[in-house]
Design an enzyme around this catalytic site. Structure first.
Site, mmCIF file in Angstrom:
data_model
loop_
_atom_site.group_PDB
_atom_site.id
_atom_site.type_symbol
_atom_site.label_atom_id
_atom_site.label_comp_id
_atom_site.label_asym_id
_atom_site.label_seq_id
_atom_site.Cartn_x
_atom_site.Cartn_y
_atom_site.Cartn_z
ATOM 1 N N GLU A 56 -1.229 -1.493 -4.834
ATOM 2 C CA GLU A 56 -2.440 -0.716 -5.081
ATOM 3 C C GLU A 56 -2.156 0.354 -6.128
ATOM 4 O OE1 GLU A 56 -5.266 0.089 -1.741
ATOM 5 O OE2 GLU A 56 -4.762 2.159 -2.232
ATOM 6 N N ASP A 111 0.893 -1.160 0.000
ATOM 7 C CA ASP A 111 0.000 0.000 0.000
ATOM 8 C C ASP A 111 0.933 1.212 0.000
ATOM 9 O OD1 ASP A 111 -2.263 1.691 0.254
ATOM 10 O OD2 ASP A 111 -1.968 1.774 2.423
ATOM 11 N N ASP A 117 -2.366 0.918 7.427
ATOM 12 C CA ASP A 117 -1.604 0.803 6.178
ATOM 13 C C ASP A 117 -1.150 -0.637 5.928
ATOM 14 O OD1 ASP A 117 -1.436 3.670 5.244
ATOM 15 O OD2 ASP A 117 -0.601 3.859 7.252
#
Length: 165
Positions: free
Chosen positions: A74, A9, A146
């Site tokens: 992502e 991420d 996160d």
């Protein structure tokens, strides 16, 4: 076949990571955490180039430690602030380069697709993602936000790629 996915991420201040293994249809948590890039408590900030190097080096260390077979990250979403979107894209790039140097196949997923795969709705809140990741991986406590997002990216990849096989 055992598959180990390093999920990322990306962020220009905090980059979450999560490592999940799939073997005989069973998900297993291997590790997660954050590469923290911002200086805390100080009035001066770390230069962007230094932060990008920290992301690259951190991801490279994770690859050496966990020996993943696949890398999932992502995608950049359109932020309201173009400067933030550019920095996020650069953070992604630093992580992707580390994976490419290690000859890992790289897969990219939109945030909505990740939330859909893990929670069942693309508009899920961060807390819902954390809760489902904790439940799916049978973790003793809620992962940091996160890190949970990165674990969700890895889980999304394993579920998505399993459907394509």
């Amino acid at each position: 076949m055992t598959r180990i996915v390093l999920g990322i991420d990306p962020g220009s201040r905090i980059t979450g990571y999560g490592v999940v293994q799939m073997s005989a249809g069973k998900l297993t948590y291997l590790g997660s955490g954050c590469i923290k890039l911002a200086r805390t408590g100080g009035s001066t900030d770390i230069a962007l180039a230094t932060r990008l190097k920290m992301i690259h080096d951190g991801v490279q260390q994770l690859i050496e430690q966990f020996q993943p077979t696949e890398f999932a990250v992502e995608q950049v979403f359109m932020a309201r602030n173009p400067d933030s979107a550019l920095k996020l894209g650069q953070a992604r790039g630093a992580a992707i380069v580390a994976a490419a140097i290690a000859d890992l196949p790289v897969y990219e997923y939109a945030a909505r697709a990740v939330k859909q795969a893990v929670v069942g709705t693309g508009g899920a809140a961060k807390e819902q993602v954390q809760h489902m990741v904790k439940h799916m991986l049978k973790l003793p406590r809620m992962p940091q936000a996160d890190a949970a997002d990165a674990l969700a990216v890895a889980i999304c990849h394993l579920h998505t790629s399993a459907q394509l096989r």
